[in-house]
Design a protein around this motif. Structure first.
Motif, PDB file in Angstrom:
ATOM      1  N   GLY A  40       0.796  -1.215   0.000  1.00 20.43           N
ATOM      2  CA  GLY A  40       0.000   0.000   0.000  1.00 20.43           C
ATOM      3  C   GLY A  40       0.827   1.262   0.000  1.00 20.43           C
ATOM      4  O   GLY A  40       0.307   2.355   0.189  1.00 20.43           O
ATOM      5  N   ALA A  41       2.134   1.122  -0.216  1.00 19.30           N
ATOM      6  CA  ALA A  41       2.999   2.300  -0.210  1.00 19.30           C
ATOM      7  C   ALA A  41       2.739   3.177  -1.426  1.00 19.30           C
ATOM      8  O   ALA A  41       3.026   4.366  -1.410  1.00 19.30           O
ATOM      9  CB  ALA A  41       4.463   1.866  -0.178  1.00 19.30           C
ATOM     10  N   GLY A  42       2.212   2.590  -2.479  1.00 16.62           N
ATOM     11  CA  GLY A  42       1.885   3.391  -3.666  1.00 16.62           C
ATOM     12  C   GLY A  42       2.712   3.052  -4.891  1.00 16.62           C
ATOM     13  O   GLY A  42       2.728   3.811  -5.858  1.00 16.62           O
ATOM     14  N   LYS A  43       3.386   1.927  -4.867  1.00 17.77           N
ATOM     15  CA  LYS A  43       4.244   1.547  -5.990  1.00 17.77           C
ATOM     16  C   LYS A  43       3.424   1.277  -7.244  1.00 17.77           C
ATOM     17  O   LYS A  43       3.699   1.802  -8.316  1.00 17.77           O
ATOM     18  CB  LYS A  43       5.049   0.292  -5.626  1.00 17.77           C
ATOM     19  N   THR A  44       2.414   0.432  -7.084  1.00  8.91           N
ATOM     20  CA  THR A  44       1.601   0.077  -8.241  1.00  8.91           C
ATOM     21  C   THR A  44       0.890   1.320  -8.783  1.00  8.91           C
ATOM     22  O   THR A  44       0.801   1.517  -9.993  1.00  8.91           O
ATOM     23  CB  THR A  44       0.574  -1.001  -7.849  1.00  8.91           C
ATOM     24  N   THR A  45       0.418   2.149  -7.891  1.00 10.17           N
ATOM     25  CA  THR A  45      -0.249   3.371  -8.321  1.00 10.17           C
ATOM     26  C   THR A  45       0.694   4.208  -9.177  1.00 10.17           C
ATOM     27  O   THR A  45       0.321   4.689 -10.253  1.00 10.17           O
ATOM     28  CB  THR A  45      -0.707   4.177  -7.099  1.00 10.17           C
ATOM     29  N   LEU A  46       1.919   4.366  -8.704  1.00 12.81           N
ATOM     30  CA  LEU A  46       2.900   5.161  -9.444  1.00 12.81           C
ATOM     31  C   LEU A  46       3.109   4.582 -10.838  1.00 12.81           C
ATOM     32  O   LEU A  46       3.153   5.306 -11.835  1.00 12.81           O
ATOM     33  CB  LEU A  46       4.216   5.198  -8.664  1.00 12.81           C
ATOM     34  N   MET A  47       3.231   3.289 -10.897  1.00 13.57           N
ATOM     35  CA  MET A  47       3.472   2.649 -12.189  1.00 13.57           C
ATOM     36  C   MET A  47       2.250   2.758 -13.090  1.00 13.57           C
ATOM     37  O   MET A  47       2.365   2.925 -14.297  1.00 13.57           O
ATOM     38  CB  MET A  47       3.854   1.177 -11.982  1.00 13.57           C
ATOM     39  N   ASN A  48       1.061   2.669 -12.482  1.00 13.83           N
ATOM     40  CA  ASN A  48      -0.150   2.825 -13.283  1.00 13.83           C
ATOM     41  C   ASN A  48      -0.256   4.230 -13.852  1.00 13.83           C
ATOM     42  O   ASN A  48      -0.798   4.424 -14.939  1.00 13.83           O
ATOM     43  CB  ASN A  48      -1.384   2.503 -12.436  1.00 13.83           C
ATOM     44  N   ILE A 211      18.301   1.368  -5.738  1.00 15.37           N
ATOM     45  CA  ILE A 211      17.080   0.996  -5.032  1.00 15.37           C
ATOM     46  C   ILE A 211      16.446   2.261  -4.459  1.00 15.37           C
ATOM     47  O   ILE A 211      17.112   3.032  -3.773  1.00 15.37           O
ATOM     48  CB  ILE A 211      17.398   0.047  -3.855  1.00 15.37           C
ATOM     49  N   THR A 212      15.155   2.451  -4.761  1.00 12.72           N
ATOM     50  CA  THR A 212      14.432   3.565  -4.155  1.00 12.72           C
ATOM     51  C   THR A 212      13.347   2.994  -3.251  1.00 12.72           C
ATOM     52  O   THR A 212      12.622   2.088  -3.650  1.00 12.72           O
ATOM     53  CB  THR A 212      13.812   4.464  -5.236  1.00 12.72           C
ATOM     54  N   VAL A 213      13.286   3.553  -2.040  1.00 10.22           N
ATOM     55  CA  VAL A 213      12.313   3.047  -1.080  1.00 10.22           C
ATOM     56  C   VAL A 213      11.177   4.055  -0.922  1.00 10.22           C
ATOM     57  O   VAL A 213      11.413   5.258  -0.790  1.00 10.22           O
ATOM     58  CB  VAL A 213      12.972   2.788   0.288  1.00 10.22           C
ATOM     59  N   ILE A 214       9.946   3.550  -0.975  1.00 13.17           N
ATOM     60  CA  ILE A 214       8.754   4.390  -0.811  1.00 13.17           C
ATOM     61  C   ILE A 214       8.011   3.934   0.437  1.00 13.17           C
ATOM     62  O   ILE A 214       7.893   2.731   0.683  1.00 13.17           O
ATOM     63  CB  ILE A 214       7.818   4.255  -2.027  1.00 13.17           C
ATOM     64  N   ARG A 215       7.563   4.901   1.214  1.00  9.48           N
ATOM     65  CA  ARG A 215       6.725   4.547   2.361  1.00  9.48           C
ATOM     66  C   ARG A 215       5.571   5.529   2.448  1.00  9.48           C
ATOM     67  O   ARG A 215       5.770   6.721   2.390  1.00  9.48           O
ATOM     68  CB  ARG A 215       7.538   4.584   3.655  1.00  9.48           C
ATOM     69  N   ARG A 216       4.367   5.001   2.555  1.00 11.64           N
ATOM     70  CA  ARG A 216       3.140   5.803   2.637  1.00 11.64           C
ATOM     71  C   ARG A 216       3.113   6.902   1.581  1.00 11.64           C
ATOM     72  O   ARG A 216       2.833   8.059   1.869  1.00 11.64           O
ATOM     73  CB  ARG A 216       2.996   6.401   4.026  1.00 11.64           C
ATOM     74  N   GLY A 217       3.452   6.522   0.367  1.00 14.97           N
ATOM     75  CA  GLY A 217       3.330   7.449  -0.748  1.00 14.97           C
ATOM     76  C   GLY A 217       4.497   8.392  -0.943  1.00 14.97           C
ATOM     77  O   GLY A 217       4.511   9.164  -1.897  1.00 14.97           O
ATOM     78  N   LYS A 232      18.823  -3.319   6.596  1.00 21.80           N
ATOM     79  CA  LYS A 232      18.754  -1.870   6.392  1.00 21.80           C
ATOM     80  C   LYS A 232      17.573  -1.526   5.483  1.00 21.80           C
ATOM     81  O   LYS A 232      16.787  -0.621   5.769  1.00 21.80           O
ATOM     82  CB  LYS A 232      20.054  -1.366   5.761  1.00 21.80           C
ATOM     83  N   LEU A 233      17.436  -2.289   4.401  1.00 24.28           N
ATOM     84  CA  LEU A 233      16.325  -2.044   3.487  1.00 24.28           C
ATOM     85  C   LEU A 233      14.994  -2.237   4.203  1.00 24.28           C
ATOM     86  O   LEU A 233      14.068  -1.449   4.044  1.00 24.28           O
ATOM     87  CB  LEU A 233      16.411  -2.991   2.285  1.00 24.28           C
ATOM     88  N   ALA A 234      14.932  -3.313   4.977  1.00 22.67           N
ATOM     89  CA  ALA A 234      13.680  -3.622   5.669  1.00 22.67           C
ATOM     90  C   ALA A 234      13.284  -2.479   6.584  1.00 22.67           C
ATOM     91  O   ALA A 234      12.128  -2.056   6.605  1.00 22.67           O
ATOM     92  CB  ALA A 234      13.815  -4.907   6.457  1.00 22.67           C
ATOM     93  N   SER A 235      14.243  -1.942   7.329  1.00 21.02           N
ATOM     94  CA  SER A 235      13.840  -0.897   8.254  1.00 21.02           C
ATOM     95  C   SER A 235      13.542   0.408   7.512  1.00 21.02           C
ATOM     96  O   SER A 235      12.693   1.182   7.941  1.00 21.02           O
ATOM     97  CB  SER A 235      14.882  -0.698   9.350  1.00 21.02           C
ATOM     98  N   MET A 236      14.196   0.644   6.381  1.00 18.14           N
ATOM     99  CA  MET A 236      13.830   1.813   5.573  1.00 18.14           C
ATOM    100  C   MET A 236      12.388   1.709   5.104  1.00 18.14           C
ATOM    101  O   MET A 236      11.633   2.671   5.088  1.00 18.14           O
ATOM    102  CB  MET A 236      14.718   1.897   4.326  1.00 18.14           C
ATOM    103  N   MET A 237      12.027   0.500   4.699  1.00 15.34           N
ATOM    104  CA  MET A 237      10.700   0.269   4.157  1.00 15.34           C
ATOM    105  C   MET A 237       9.610   0.439   5.190  1.00 15.34           C
ATOM    106  O   MET A 237       8.596   1.072   4.961  1.00 15.34           O
ATOM    107  CB  MET A 237      10.624  -1.190   3.695  1.00 15.34           C
ATOM    108  N   VAL A 238       9.825  -0.211   6.326  1.00 13.29           N
ATOM    109  CA  VAL A 238       8.753  -0.317   7.302  1.00 13.29           C
ATOM    110  C   VAL A 238       8.838   0.813   8.329  1.00 13.29           C
ATOM    111  O   VAL A 238       7.852   1.143   8.968  1.00 13.29           O
ATOM    112  CB  VAL A 238       8.821  -1.698   7.985  1.00 13.29           C
ATOM    113  N   GLY A 239      10.015   1.384   8.455  1.00 13.85           N
ATOM    114  CA  GLY A 239      10.159   2.478   9.404  1.00 13.85           C
ATOM    115  C   GLY A 239      10.464   2.020  10.812  1.00 13.85           C
ATOM    116  O   GLY A 239      10.327   2.768  11.767  1.00 13.85           O
ATOM    117  N   ARG A 240      10.808   0.760  10.955  1.00 14.74           N
ATOM    118  CA  ARG A 240      11.213   0.241  12.256  1.00 14.74           C
ATOM    119  C   ARG A 240      12.098  -0.969  12.007  1.00 14.74           C
ATOM    120  O   ARG A 240      12.244  -1.417  10.867  1.00 14.74           O
ATOM    121  CB  ARG A 240      10.000  -0.166  13.090  1.00 14.74           C
ATOM    122  N   GLU A 241      12.672  -1.513  13.074  1.00 14.57           N
ATOM    123  CA  GLU A 241      13.481  -2.717  12.915  1.00 14.57           C
ATOM    124  C   GLU A 241      12.578  -3.899  12.587  1.00 14.57           C
ATOM    125  O   GLU A 241      11.490  -4.033  13.149  1.00 14.57           O
ATOM    126  CB  GLU A 241      14.237  -3.013  14.222  1.00 14.57           C
TER     127      GLU A 241
END
Ligand SMILES: Nc1ncnc2c1ncn2[C@@H]1O[C@H](COP(=O)(O)OP(=O)(O)OP(=O)(O)O)[C@@H](O)[C@H]1O
Ligand SMILES: [Mg+2]
Lengths: 524, 429
Positions: A40-48, A211-217, A232-241
């Motif tokens: 739900g971060a908005g990846k598919t929306t961006l691509m659409n 790699i570009t990370v998107i969170r909540r749009g 590192k990627l995981a915490s960038m994505m989710v915003g926590r460990e």
């Protein structure tokens, strides 16, 4: 050098959601740019938006430095932008050739479709890139893995320069995924550029150039694979460990819940798909069924949930025979089923989230009193599950079809895990989910196991099988060729078994390898 | 999580459809959003009607000889004659549908009850005409909800009329309080049987309901011809007409002649509510809608797909049967050949126009009933040939069935994938 593609300040709102919030993205020619982000971060929306399916509320797109107004997918295709959607956009009753031709029909004189020429080009493309497919098969007869190849061929057929892959590996076997990466690399080597969306951190690190990370749009940042690691990627994505490794107590199996004897099941074409399979799943254990997609797992799952009738053999649930029972029998005996194809079986897409959350138990109290649905309770239940399972939806009244792919999956998982059950049959339970959600759902499955639920886990995701299972059965060509304990199982061993190597031989090979070089570790 | 989007959005039909479903449950504090949706829901049909009237007007001009004659004299006279023809026709339509305000006032002032009844008859007559539309529209809408396309409403109407008529004249000695419900039930049962057969054929043999309901229509028409010229023919009559239905089975009328407004209208409203309740408040309705939307998921959820299809076709048939029963018991008081003027076919458009929602169907039926009833009088008062009226109705129907045309003409935003939430998967099996 001007980038082939540049997105500036792309913003898109849906009712109740800011799906894209001033997103900037630059794609350099000949590179693979990975987009990473939670469900739900908005990846598919961006691509659409890029593909002309949605109109952005704000922002600009530049292709080769020129502003590009994209009004429809045909605009995008004309500028060499091609997309493989997260949910395939193929027409099931058409052949491969017809699907590939769709929208770009080459005609014979007289206005007839020139299928031969198209089929010839498809063969050329499929040989050139190793995308094996029969141009004359009907889509509905093809396994998901092959359907995807068709989607890719569609792009190549249209000479796309910028290729968008939205979670292409979610439905692929590890081998297929590796093959896909090979294809992707050869494409970029020939000057094509790729945007690659995935939830699998390993893949990102393996194949991406940036790699570009998107969170909540919003764009959180870009990193080079060399500077990043999974956590590192995981915490960038989710915003926590995020815990990437599960802590798991050893299983304490008790009574047998599901017992299958010499099961024979056929597929749509009346070919034997499950060929004399026997196994047991006991209270408090997870039996993982590993195997390459298309080795009978789908049919096996359908047979032990009542979705498909059994040709021969027996199925017992808590001691009672349920061989030819209908799905409701299984549900009422305490079976939960996370189906493999969420959009086909697991959800009614136009229905609101709250109705989807009561799909299997809508007729039972407290969802209904007699025949009267208790909407108050339905809403309460939905509100609770949406919170508990962190389903990202504007409201419980939103149609399930407008949720992001991962959130659709969460709706199913929430529904199936939220009622008292004895048996959980989970087919690809975390397909398309982000690491945070996978962590959550895995912990929920384990919790259910510890509470005494018997779990039959079917996954083509070797990591998932290895992390969760207490015992691992490998399915190959409709048979269970080997069952090994979690202690003995290594990726190498399971990999060999999945490829059809007999157990003894596989053990021997592993043994030889370990004695040759002492450096085989389990992880990675 | 924000709950309101900042910009006012014009949702498309797909979105409206989904919203409509969602709004069954009246989420708190969504009033503003709902209003927007409602206005859009009404906008498209309204524009369809207006466009239909404009095109109808063109046809009226083209077919009025005086206009040609006037154009022969001078352009101005031609325009005047054209305007005259159209305005005469449409004022005829209006007074036909709602009554003549001047006449109503005069009648009220005179205090003469017959005058008053005559003056107010048109609007009540519109309701009378709307009634069978409501029943038949509900029938088709219920079928659509279950994913079946009931083209057989017309035949089911005939069968319902036959069974209701039969019970209406052959069962004697009953008080109205029993005879009326009995005759209505007979009509519903007849229609249900006529819907059950194609439903059962679909479930058992896979025979497509569209083909089978069309075939059932022909059987129903010929069966009614046969009965009216044979077993059910009124003794001593030279016409193919059934015996008079006994007064005890008549649907009570509320006013003396010539007003035919009868209880059937309120029964139709009651049934509409019942259908709404069934579809959205009960587990049966949930099953029906699930089966109609995604049969695979319905199977997964433990629902009996074939049972629901047969049930939906039977219920749909019962509703159509009620339309027939309503006509014979409330209006005609006998069964004659070709008594239904295509209600069953128009009802397909009604269901679409009403988004397959009972409330929408009722509103659409009122619109249609009014138009049709008005058109009948327009024919009488303005001397417009019948064919023009049919053209007008057909044009409106076409626009309603194809909202895309309306949207293009008036540049409304079209529904895209984002609103409809459609996926192309799922039309395979
Ligand atoms: N058609 C739509 N109508 C309304 N809201 C939508 C629609 N499509 C997406 N959204 C919302 O926009 C947000 C972003 O969705 P999107 O599909 O882009 O996520 P995603 O990053 O692709 O997630 P996933 O990894 O789960 O596929 C979500 O909150 C989703 O509910
Ligand atoms: Mg997505």
């Amino acid at each position: 050098m001007t980038p082939v593609l540049e997105l500036r300040g792309i913003t898109k709102r849906f009712p109740g959601v800011l799906a894209n919030d001033h997103i900037d993205l630059t794609l350099e020619q000949g590179t693979i740019h990975a987009l990473l982000g939670e469900n739900g971060a908005g990846k598919t929306t961006l691509m659409n938006i890029l593909y002309g399916l949605y109109k952005p509320d704000e922002g600009e797109i530049f292709v080769n430095g020129e502003p590009f107004q994209v009004r429809s997918p045909s605009d995008a295709i004309a500028r060499g932008i091609g997309m493989v959607h997260q949910h395939f956009m193929l027409i099931p009753v058409f052949t491969v050739t017809e699907n590939v031709m769709l929208g770009e029909e080459s005609l014979k004189p007289g206005g007839f479709l020139d299928r031969e020429t198209a089929a010839k080009r498809i063969r050329e493309i499929s040989i050139q890139y190793g995308l094996e497919v029969n141009p004359d098969s009907y889509i509905k007869d093809l396994p998901v893995g092959v359907q995807q190849r068709v989607e890719i061929i569609k792009l190549l057929y249209r000479n796309a320069n910028i290729l968008i892959f939205d979670e292409p590996t979610a439905v692929l076997t590890p081998q297929e995924a590796d093959e896909l990466f090979e294809i992707m690399r050869s494409l970029t080597a020939q000057g094509k550029s790729i945007i690659f969306i995935t939830h699998k951190l390993r893949e990102v690190l393996e194949v991406a150039d940036i790699i570009t990370v998107i969170r909540r749009g919003k764009v959180i940042g870009s990193v080079l694979p060399s500077e990043a690691d999974q956590s590192k990627l995981a915490s960038m994505m989710v915003g926590r460990e995020v815990k990437l490794e599960l802590e798991k107590e050893p299983a304490r199996p008790k009574e047998t819940i599901l017992k299958v004897e010499n099961l024979i099941v056929t597929d749509e074409t009346h070919q034997v798909a499950v060929d004399g399979v026997s196994f047991e799943v006991r209270e408090g254990e997870i039996l993982g069924i590993a195997g390459v997609q298309g080795n009978g797992q789908t049919e096996l799952v359908e047979a032990v949930t009542g979705m498909r009738d059994v040709e021969d053999g027996k199925v017992f649930l808590i001691g009672k025979e349920v061989t030819h029972a209908v799905p409701r029998k299984f549900t009422e005996a305490g079976t939960a089923h996370i189906p493999e194809d969420r959009q086909r079986d697991g959800l009614v897409l136009p229905f609101p989230v709250m109705e989807n959350l009561m799909l299997c138990t809508y007729y039972q109290p407290p969802f209904a009193k007699g025949a009267i649905i208790q909407w108050e309770y339905v809403m309460q239940n939905a509100t609770r599950l949406v919170q508990e399972y962190d389903i990202r939806t504007p409201s419980i009244f939103t149609a399930a079809g407008s949720l992001s792919g991962g959130n659709q999956q969460k709706v199913i998982v929430a529904r199936e895990l939220s009622r008292p059950i004895h048996l959980l049959v989970a087919a690809q339970p975390t397909r398309g989910l982000d690491v945070g959600s996978i962590e959550y759902i895995h912990s929920q499955i384990l919790k259910r196991r510890d509470e005494g639920v018997a779990v039959l886990l079917v996954s083509t995701e070797l990591d998932e099988i290895m992390q969760l299972s207490d015992r691992i059965a490998v399915m190959y060509r409709g048979k269970i060729t080997a069952t090994v304990s979690a202690e003995e199982a290594t990726k190498e061993l399971i990999g060999l078994l999945m490829a059809g190597v007999p157990l003894e031989e596989a053990r021997l090979q592993i043994h030889k390898q370990t004695t040759q070089s002492e450096t085989i570790g389990g992880a990675n | 999580m924000t709950s309101n989007s900042e910009e006012p959005k014009k949702p498309g039909v797909g979105q409206i459809f989904l919203e409509e479903l969602n709004n069954q449950f009246k989420p708190p504090k969504k009033d503003d959003k709902k209003k927007g949706v409602a206005s859009q829901t009404l906008l498209i049909p309204l524009l369809a009607v207006i466009t239909g009237l404009i095109i109808g007007g063109i046809f009226i001009i083209l077919t009025t000889e005086q206009v040609y004659a006037a154009f022969g004299q001078s352009f101005g006279a031609g325009l005047a004659a054209a305007w005259d023809a159209v305005s005469k026709a449409y004022s005829g339509l209006f007074t036909g549908a709602f009554g003549d305000p001047a006449r109503m006032i005069a009648a009220l002032q005179s205090g003469d009850s017959l005058q008053i009844r005559r003056a107010f008859n048109p609007i009540l007559e519109s309701l009378v005409t709307s009634t069978p539309y409501i029943f038949a529209g509900l029938a088709v809408a219920l079928g659509f909800r279950a994913g079946v396309f009931n083209i057989g409403a017309e035949g089911q109407i005939f069968i319902g009329a036959i069974t209701a008529t039969f019970v209406g004249y052959s069962v004697t000695g009953l008080p109205g309080i029993i005879h009326v419900p009995l005759a209505l039930l007979a009509g519903a049962a007849g229609g249900a049987m006529w819907g059950f057969i194609p439903g059962w054929l679909k479930a058992k043999t896979g025979g497509h309901e569209v083909i089978n309901t069309i075939m059932m229509n022909y059987i129903a028409f010929r069966l009614s011809d046969f009965l009216l010229t044979g077993p059910m023919k009124r003794p001593g009559s030279f016409n193919p007409v059934s015996p008079e239905i006994l007064p005890s089975a008549w649907l009570p009328r509320f006013f003396p002649d010539p007003i035919r407004f009868h209880l059937g209208f309120f029964i139709a409203l009651g049934i509409a509510y019942l259908v709404y309740w069934y579809l959205f408040k009960t587990t049966w309705g949930f099953e029906l809608r699930t089966v109609g939307t995604n049969p695979n998921a319905a199977k997964y959820a433990g629902m009996n797909v074939t049972k629901n299809i047969v049930l939906a076709m039977s219920l749909s048939g019962a509703l159509a049967g009620l339309a027939g029963a309503n006509e014979v018991l409330g209006v005609n008081r006998n069964l004659a050949m070709a008594f239904s003027s295509g209600y069953g076919f128009d009802s397909i458009a009604l269901a679409l126009l009403g988004n397959n929602h009972p409330l929408g169907v009722v509103l659409a039926s009122l619109l249609f009933g009014t138009l049709r009833s008005g058109a009948t009088r327009m024919q009488l008062t303005a001397g417009i040939p019948n064919d023009i009226i049919s053209i007008l109705q057909a044009v409106i129907l076409a626009f309603i069935a194809a909202p895309a045309i309306i949207r293009t003409i008036y540049r409304l935003r079209k529904p895209t994938v984002e609103e409809a939430g459609v996926t192309i998967r799922g039309w395979g099996g």
